[in-house]
Design a protein around this motif. Structure first.
Motif: not given
Length: 764
Positions: A388, A721-723
């Motif tokens: 991330n 979390h971005q991913y």
């Protein structure tokens, strides 16, 4: 009879003539009835049978085929390629087989594995990048699956009387298809294997993996000191034993694909302790020692140059004491992990030997790409964070130094040690420099290989391995498999090199991974180091004469601009030929691409108690969006508690649970935990539990708890979390494998003791 016995030094024709004459005298027959033409035919038959025997043909037992694949292990990691790491079993294979020092793979794992198992280039068969990224029908080369037109070696060998076994890492199905209810067509059994035991995604915990047996999720065996590498070899040995015992005349293909050396790097402490003091001298000295040993072994040319340290990697003597202490532990663990893996490979070789199959088995060993830079400059103890793009602090690493190698750390080494693994090359996995694509290849097959321990210099690509096996076996691929017309093989057999060092290698091979491009042709190589977001036409091409510059130390682009143009045109030609276009330069954003035919494209999910664990990659896609989780429950008493919903483990994830009559939601970012607890008790009897997340900014929002429609708790979750949220999936009514919350880490799976009607996700 004396004349008939004196034939040992004669030609095959003379031998057969003399033997025929002797037999005629013994039987009272006249030799004149056996013509010269008949004898010549017999000689031809004998030669044909010898050739069949060499290829495992009809007149000799068909050889077993074994592929052994390591993950994220560099060119210099094993002893016979220059390392100080103890790998006696792989070194035995090398001493009794052939080492290829000019063998290439793709820059990342899924394309390499797809190419290996099919004998074709990865873009043309739907697997140009990792299987986590399914870009939808607009990108036919990025569907995270092997198209049925490209039959696997298991499918081909199934039609040639082979049993087929796959063990370990798969990573060849779209991650959103990793569900207990399928679809299964891209799982191993859907691709020609009779049995499978392992995990389906890009990585797995070595102590508590998300296991699949055939087409079903199964629990981790309740075995003291369990380790995944040991488990898959136990299973492989069982498969071999069963076949040798019950059906010995039938050959087998076995694909043994370790999770090692991919993060998380986890191994019992005794293997780490084997390397105490070995790495105290630091990465500069170890890299230099490997480089010199490679020259002594003949693995690299004597005139090879050692490039300088990669950008961002400090010389060892410039590191602080804390850095040195932590980084030594990382490398001790990595080395111990590899020695442990080698030990398991040795157990498998011993099993082949004990059942009498080793001499009749062709073993191919390789690594799927070079060593990764995901550990960045500090090393990593939580492998969700680098996925991330969240930096880790050195003080956190040092604080948890004793956890490295254990189940408490998803460890990966810092980039300085990654460059050592890739000696003598520069850069890492995911690039098209040699460090990303140039890995060991060992071939063992005593029936054919006579100059044991030799080194082969031919240029080889991973797509060439399966065509080589077909050539050795003397079989052609079927025109159709399961009614689907098959595309031609694109790899080039190198079977001649098994017998002769003078045979030629591959002349041309393209490479591409997320915008990183390269082309090899006749000893020359051109490549780009693409910067994400830049137009491809602005990429600067580098040029290396790798036939004379093994380590890509001398960029000749300025000196030979016309050669650069020639190589660019050749790359373009090969790219169009093999389906490279359209290109993308995605990285973590690939996790955010949800095709319409994916389970994750839904906005509503209803799960019922008793559902098997659902992989994180197929779970409701809550990243960077508002959503709610509603759980109707019933409690018979105030003592009913436990987990309602949990995704992830101690590294990261989220959980909704009841404890001490309070409703609790926790979001574990990996470097921070956000906790929201109800002000009111959860009532006895029926109630509707609800958690809502309202996005306020990108990857940020407000979490609220409700009981029967009344808000009972609220808090800010300032970072999500971005991913990717976690590497452990979704549980309903319990938290299996690793606990998300330390609040119930001593309560086992903390199964809810009341009743759950269902769990409903609603996503905006």
């Amino acid at each position: 009879m004396d004349k008939g016995l004196k034939v040992l030094n004669k030609s095959p024709f003379q031998k057969l003539t003399a033997v025929a004459s002797a037999l005629a005298l013994l039987s009272g027959c006249s030799y004149k009835n056996i013509t010269g033409q008949e004898v010549k035919a017999e000689v031809l038959k004998q030669k044909t049978n010898e050739q069949k025997s060499q290829k495992g043909g009809e007149d000799s037992p068909k050889p077993n085929i074994v592929y052994i694949v390591l993950d994220d292990s560099g060119f210099s990691d094993i002893g016979s390629y220059g390392s100080e790491v103890k790998t006696p079993n792989l070194d035995w294979l090398a001493a009794n087989g052939l080492r290829y020092n000019n063998s290439h793979v793709t820059p990342v794992c899924s394309p390499t594995r797809a190419s290996l198992l099919t004998g074709r280039n990865p873009h043309d068969i739907g697997m140009s990048t990792v299987a986590n990224f399914d870009m939808g029908p607009e990108y036919e080369n990025k569907r995270g699956r092997i198209y049925p037109e490209a039959g696997t070696i298991a499918e081909v060998l199934s039609e040639n009387s082979y049993n087929n076994y796959a063990l370990g890492k798969w990573h060849l199905s779209p991650s959103h298809q990793v569900t207990p209810a399928g679809p299964y067509e891209n799982w191993p059994l859907g691709k020609g294997f009779d049995r499978f035991y392992g995990f389906l995604e890009d990585s797995g915990d070595q102590y508590r993996p998300e296991l699949i047996q055939d087409n079903s999720p199964v629990d981790v065996p309740k075995k003291e000191n369990y380790h995944f590498s040991e488990d898959i070899v136990d299973r492989a040995n069982q498969y071999v034993t069963d076949q040798a015992s019950v059906n010995p005349e039938k050959p087998f293909f076995l694909y043994l694909s370790f999770g090692a050396q991919h993060q998380p790097v986890q191994v019992p402490k005794k293997y780490i302790d084997m390397y105490k003091g070995v790495y105290d001298k630091g990465w500069d000295k170890i890299r230099e020692e490997r480089f010199n040993k490679q020259k002594q072994l003949g693995i690299i040319p004597k005139d090879t140059k050692l490039p300088g340290l990669n950008p961002g990697v400090k010389p060892w003597d410039q590191l602080t004491n804390d850095e040195k202490k932590a980084f030594i532990r990382f490398q001790e663990t990595y080395a111990g992990f590899l020695t442990h893996t080698d030990e398991q490979i040795g157990r498998f070789i011993d099993k082949l030997r004990s059942v009498g199959e080793l001499e009749n088995t062709m073993i191919v060993f390789l690594s799927d790409n070079g060593t990764s830079s995901m550990g960045k400059n500090t090393g990593s103890i939580n492998h969700t964070l680098p996925y991330n793009d969240v930096p880790e602090k050195l003080e956190d690493v040092v604080k948890h130094i004793d956890d490295i190698g254990s189940e408490r750390a998803g460890a990966e080494s810092p980039t300085g040690w990654a460059q050592v693994s890739n000696t003598p090359f520069k850069f890492y996995k995911a690039t098209t420099f040699e460090a990303g694509i140039h890995t060991p290849l060992i071939v063992y097959y005593p029936k054919v290989i006579k100059d044991k321990g030799a080194i082969r210099n031919q240029y080889v690509h991973v797509s060439d391995i399966t065509p080589t096996v077909y050539d050795v076996l003397g079989i052609d691929i079927p025109k159709e498999i399961k009614g689907v017309k098959q595309m031609e093989l694109q790899g080039q057999s190198f079977s001649d090199s098994l017998r002769s060092a003078k045979s030629s290698g591959k002349e041309t091979q393209y490479f591409e991974n997320n915008g990183q491009r390269a082309i090899y042709h006749d000893g020359w190589k051109a490549l780009t180091l693409h910067k994400k977001g830049d137009p491809y036409e602005k990429d600067v091409w580098q040029l290396y004469h790798v036939a004379e510059d093994f380590s890509e130390s001398n960029d000749l682009a300025a000196k030979y601009p016309e050669k650069v143009k020639e190589m660019q045109k050749l790359w373009e030609k090969e790219a169009r030929k093999y389906g490279v276009f359209p290109m993308t330069d995605i990285a973590g954003e690939g996790f955010l691409t949800i095709p319409k035919d994916s389970i994750r494209a839904r906005n509503t999910f209803t799960f019922y108690p008793g559902m098997s664990r659902l992989s994180e990659s197929a779970s409701p896609f809550i990243i960077n969006r508002s959503y709610s989780i509603t759980v109707p429950i019933e409690r018979d008493s105030a003592s009913d508690d436990g987990v309602l919903v949990a995704l992830g483990g101690y590294e990261s994830g989220y959980t909704l649970f009841i404890k001490n009559n309070k409703l609790v939601y926790e979001y574990n970012m990996g470097n921070a935990v956000y906790r929201i607890e109800s002000k009111e008790n959860v009532p006895v009897g029926k109630s509707a539990i609800r958690f809502e997340f309202r996005k306020s900014e990108s990857n940020k929002g407000i979490g609220s708890l409700y009981i029967n429609g009344q808000k009972v708790g609220e808090g800010e979750i300032s970072k999500t979390h971005q991913y990717k949220i976690a590497f452990e999936g979704l549980d309903i009514g319990k938290d299996t494998l690793y606990p998300v919350s330390t609040d119930y880490q001593n309560k086992g799976i903390f199964e809810f003791s009341g009743e759950i009607e269902k769990v409903v996700y609603e996503l905006n």
